[in-house]
Design a protein around this motif. Structure first.
Motif, mmCIF file in Angstrom:
data_model
loop_
_atom_site.group_PDB
_atom_site.id
_atom_site.type_symbol
_atom_site.label_atom_id
_atom_site.label_comp_id
_atom_site.label_asym_id
_atom_site.label_seq_id
_atom_site.Cartn_x
_atom_site.Cartn_y
_atom_site.Cartn_z
ATOM 1 N N PRO A 121 0.824 -1.213 0.000
ATOM 2 C CA PRO A 121 0.000 0.000 0.000
ATOM 3 C C PRO A 121 0.859 1.264 0.000
ATOM 4 C CG PRO A 121 -0.783 -1.582 1.631
ATOM 5 C CD PRO A 121 0.518 -2.112 1.116
ATOM 6 N N MET A 122 0.597 2.164 -0.937
ATOM 7 C CA MET A 122 1.269 3.456 -1.067
ATOM 8 C C MET A 122 2.724 3.343 -1.510
ATOM 9 S SD MET A 122 -1.139 5.575 -0.405
ATOM 10 C CE MET A 122 -0.335 7.136 -0.163
ATOM 11 N N ARG A 123 3.423 2.294 -1.098
ATOM 12 C CA ARG A 123 4.838 2.170 -1.423
ATOM 13 C C ARG A 123 5.055 1.964 -2.913
ATOM 14 N NH1 ARG A 123 8.825 2.584 -0.923
ATOM 15 N NH2 ARG A 123 9.850 0.585 -0.828
ATOM 16 N N TRP A 124 4.064 1.410 -3.598
ATOM 17 C CA TRP A 124 4.209 1.155 -5.026
ATOM 18 C C TRP A 124 4.328 2.449 -5.812
ATOM 19 C CZ3 TRP A 124 0.617 3.178 -8.380
ATOM 20 C CH2 TRP A 124 -0.591 3.585 -7.827
ATOM 21 N N LYS A 125 3.907 3.571 -5.226
ATOM 22 C CA LYS A 125 3.917 4.837 -5.964
ATOM 23 C C LYS A 125 5.335 5.344 -6.203
ATOM 24 C CE LYS A 125 -0.749 6.061 -4.664
ATOM 25 N NZ LYS A 125 -1.719 7.100 -4.289
ATOM 26 N N VAL A 126 6.227 5.125 -5.260
ATOM 27 C CA VAL A 126 7.609 5.542 -5.469
ATOM 28 C C VAL A 126 8.293 4.618 -6.475
ATOM 29 C CG1 VAL A 126 8.621 4.223 -3.559
ATOM 30 C CG2 VAL A 126 9.699 6.334 -4.298
ATOM 31 N N GLU A 127 7.917 3.345 -6.487
ATOM 32 C CA GLU A 127 8.460 2.422 -7.486
ATOM 33 C C GLU A 127 7.988 2.806 -8.884
ATOM 34 O OE1 GLU A 127 10.671 0.398 -6.712
ATOM 35 O OE2 GLU A 127 10.452 0.137 -4.542
ATOM 36 N N ARG A 128 6.760 3.256 -8.982
ATOM 37 C CA ARG A 128 6.246 3.720 -10.277
ATOM 38 C C ARG A 128 7.013 4.946 -10.761
ATOM 39 N NH1 ARG A 128 0.225 6.042 -10.508
ATOM 40 N NH2 ARG A 128 1.260 7.511 -9.102
ATOM 41 N N THR A 129 7.383 5.826 -9.836
ATOM 42 C CA THR A 129 8.157 7.007 -10.212
ATOM 43 C C THR A 129 9.522 6.617 -10.760
ATOM 44 O OG1 THR A 129 7.013 8.330 -8.528
ATOM 45 C CG2 THR A 129 9.093 9.200 -9.384
ATOM 46 N N PHE A 130 10.168 5.624 -10.152
ATOM 47 C CA PHE A 130 11.438 5.140 -10.686
ATOM 48 C C PHE A 130 11.250 4.592 -12.104
ATOM 49 C CE2 PHE A 130 12.947 4.482 -6.122
ATOM 50 C CZ PHE A 130 13.855 5.532 -6.197
ATOM 51 N N ALA A 131 10.127 3.936 -12.348
ATOM 52 C CA ALA A 131 9.841 3.427 -13.695
ATOM 53 C C ALA A 131 9.644 4.592 -14.667
ATOM 54 C CB ALA A 131 8.611 2.534 -13.673
ATOM 55 N N TRP A 132 8.969 5.640 -14.218
ATOM 56 C CA TRP A 132 8.793 6.824 -15.065
ATOM 57 C C TRP A 132 10.138 7.444 -15.439
ATOM 58 C CZ3 TRP A 132 4.405 9.350 -11.698
ATOM 59 C CH2 TRP A 132 3.169 8.785 -12.056
ATOM 60 N N MET A 133 11.064 7.427 -14.502
ATOM 61 C CA MET A 133 12.382 8.020 -14.769
ATOM 62 C C MET A 133 13.071 7.345 -15.954
ATOM 63 S SD MET A 133 14.124 8.689 -11.057
ATOM 64 C CE MET A 133 13.350 9.770 -9.851
ATOM 65 N N ASN A 134 12.832 6.060 -16.123
ATOM 66 C CA ASN A 134 13.470 5.333 -17.219
ATOM 67 C C ASN A 134 12.978 5.786 -18.587
ATOM 68 O OD1 ASN A 134 15.106 3.755 -15.552
ATOM 69 N ND2 ASN A 134 13.512 2.230 -15.260
ATOM 70 N N TRP A 135 11.857 6.508 -18.615
ATOM 71 C CA TRP A 135 11.392 7.075 -19.874
ATOM 72 C C TRP A 135 12.314 8.201 -20.335
ATOM 73 C CZ3 TRP A 135 5.452 7.779 -18.627
ATOM 74 C CH2 TRP A 135 4.881 6.520 -18.425
ATOM 75 N N SER A 136 13.060 8.787 -19.404
ATOM 76 C CA SER A 136 14.055 9.807 -19.741
ATOM 77 C C SER A 136 15.405 9.109 -19.872
ATOM 78 C CB SER A 136 14.117 10.886 -18.653
ATOM 79 O OG SER A 136 12.878 11.545 -18.525
ATOM 80 N N ARG A 137 15.904 9.005 -21.092
ATOM 81 C CA ARG A 137 17.099 8.188 -21.311
ATOM 82 C C ARG A 137 18.343 8.762 -20.640
ATOM 83 N NH1 ARG A 137 16.951 5.330 -27.257
ATOM 84 N NH2 ARG A 137 14.891 4.367 -27.016
ATOM 85 N N ARG A 138 18.326 10.054 -20.334
ATOM 86 C CA ARG A 138 19.460 10.629 -19.617
ATOM 87 C C ARG A 138 19.593 10.013 -18.235
ATOM 88 N NH1 ARG A 138 23.599 14.031 -21.730
ATOM 89 N NH2 ARG A 138 24.830 14.594 -19.923
ATOM 90 N N LEU A 139 18.509 9.432 -17.717
ATOM 91 C CA LEU A 139 18.507 8.850 -16.377
ATOM 92 C C LEU A 139 18.655 7.330 -16.396
ATOM 93 C CD1 LEU A 139 15.649 10.963 -14.744
ATOM 94 C CD2 LEU A 139 18.113 11.366 -14.643
ATOM 95 N N SER A 140 18.789 6.731 -17.593
ATOM 96 C CA SER A 140 18.936 5.280 -17.661
ATOM 97 C C SER A 140 20.233 4.810 -17.030
ATOM 98 C CB SER A 140 18.872 4.817 -19.112
ATOM 99 O OG SER A 140 19.948 5.370 -19.857
ATOM 100 N N LYS A 141 21.202 5.714 -16.975
ATOM 101 C CA LYS A 141 22.494 5.482 -16.341
ATOM 102 C C LYS A 141 22.983 6.837 -15.843
ATOM 103 C CE LYS A 141 25.286 2.543 -18.331
ATOM 104 N NZ LYS A 141 26.286 1.942 -19.263
#
Length: 251
Positions: free
Chosen positions: A206-226
């Motif tokens: 509960p609720m904790r999945w939201k921060v994991e989703r944000t990390f997944a969103w970050m991967n949409w920005s390729r500058r943040l892939s590494k």
């Protein structure tokens, strides 16, 4: 035109926040478009398309606004507006904290370390998000630092942002009771650990999945892939830029 370019309505919001009317050869809108393009595509500074402003000028503004804290202030203003648009209070009352280990592309950069749990040699980006998954603060540090002591820097930065309604931080079991006592004593905030049940298999917390989703969103920005940056401040700025780009889609 690129898909990352600011719309007229999004630029109007940015204009109101920046309140900078000085005339330039290249407009701030064009410079921001270039920086959002760089964040999304992950290209090198010198490989930016010729129809964008010159890369040294774009880098100058990126560096200048990074050192002046402009990216943090712009992110905070947009978080408040985005929350109001979603019919929430401008200031969040609950934050969710977590970290993600990422590899470094540069040799010999500091700080850098080996995360034995995730088997990653590089850095961690430590973030706190609200219940919409919007990044409130980010701190980048060596990957070999344990989450609990490293979280103090993140929580201290959150306290300095001025979110007056913030009263609770949700975390996983990596953040112990010692941190909870320090947080309550220092800033009057409650640290609540969301525990995994004893049931086997994958679980959505509960609720904790939201921060994991944000990390997944970050991967949409390729500058943040590494982590391509020598300095941690630059990587933090790109996290804010990625969050800003995502929020501007709603204006």
């Amino acid at each position: 035109m690129y898909p990352t370019d600011l719309t007229d309505s999004a630029w109007q919001v940015i204009q109101e926040i920046l309140a900078d009317k000085r005339k330039r050869k290249y407009s701030l809108r064009a410079i921001l478009n270039a920086l959002l393009y760089l964040t999304k595509t992950g290209c090198q500074w010198r490989q930016m398309p010729n129809d964008l402003p010159p890369w040294p000028l774009c880098y100058y503004y990126f560096w200048k606004w990074r050192n002046e804290g402009t990216w943090e202030r712009l992110n905070k203003s947009l978080v408040e507006r985005r929350r109001q648009k979603a019919k929430r209070e401008a200031s969040p009352s609950v934050g969710v904290i977590d970290s993600q280990s990422i590899k470094c592309s540069e040799w010999g950069v500091v700080p850098k370390g080996y995360d034995g749990h995730k088997k990653v040699n590089g850095r961690k980006r430590h973030i706190i998000v609200d219940t919409l998954g919007l990044v409130l603060v980010v701190v980048v540090h060596a990957a070999n630092q344990h989450d609990s002591p490293a979280a103090r820097a993140v929580l201290t930065r959150l306290a300095g942002q001025g979110y007056e309604r913030m009263n609770k931080i949700l975390a996983d079991s990596a953040y112990g009771k010692k941190l909870a006592r320090w947080l309550k004593r220092s800033y009057g905030l409650l640290l609540e650990v969301v525990k995994v049940s004893e049931l086997a298999g994958f679980q959505v917390l509960p609720m904790r999945w939201k921060v994991e989703r944000t990390f997944a969103w970050m991967n949409w920005s390729r500058r943040l892939s590494k982590d391509y940056e020598c300095g941690v401040n630059s990587h933090e700025s790109f996290v804010y830029l990625s969050n800003i780009n995502r929020m501007l889609k709603h204006f």
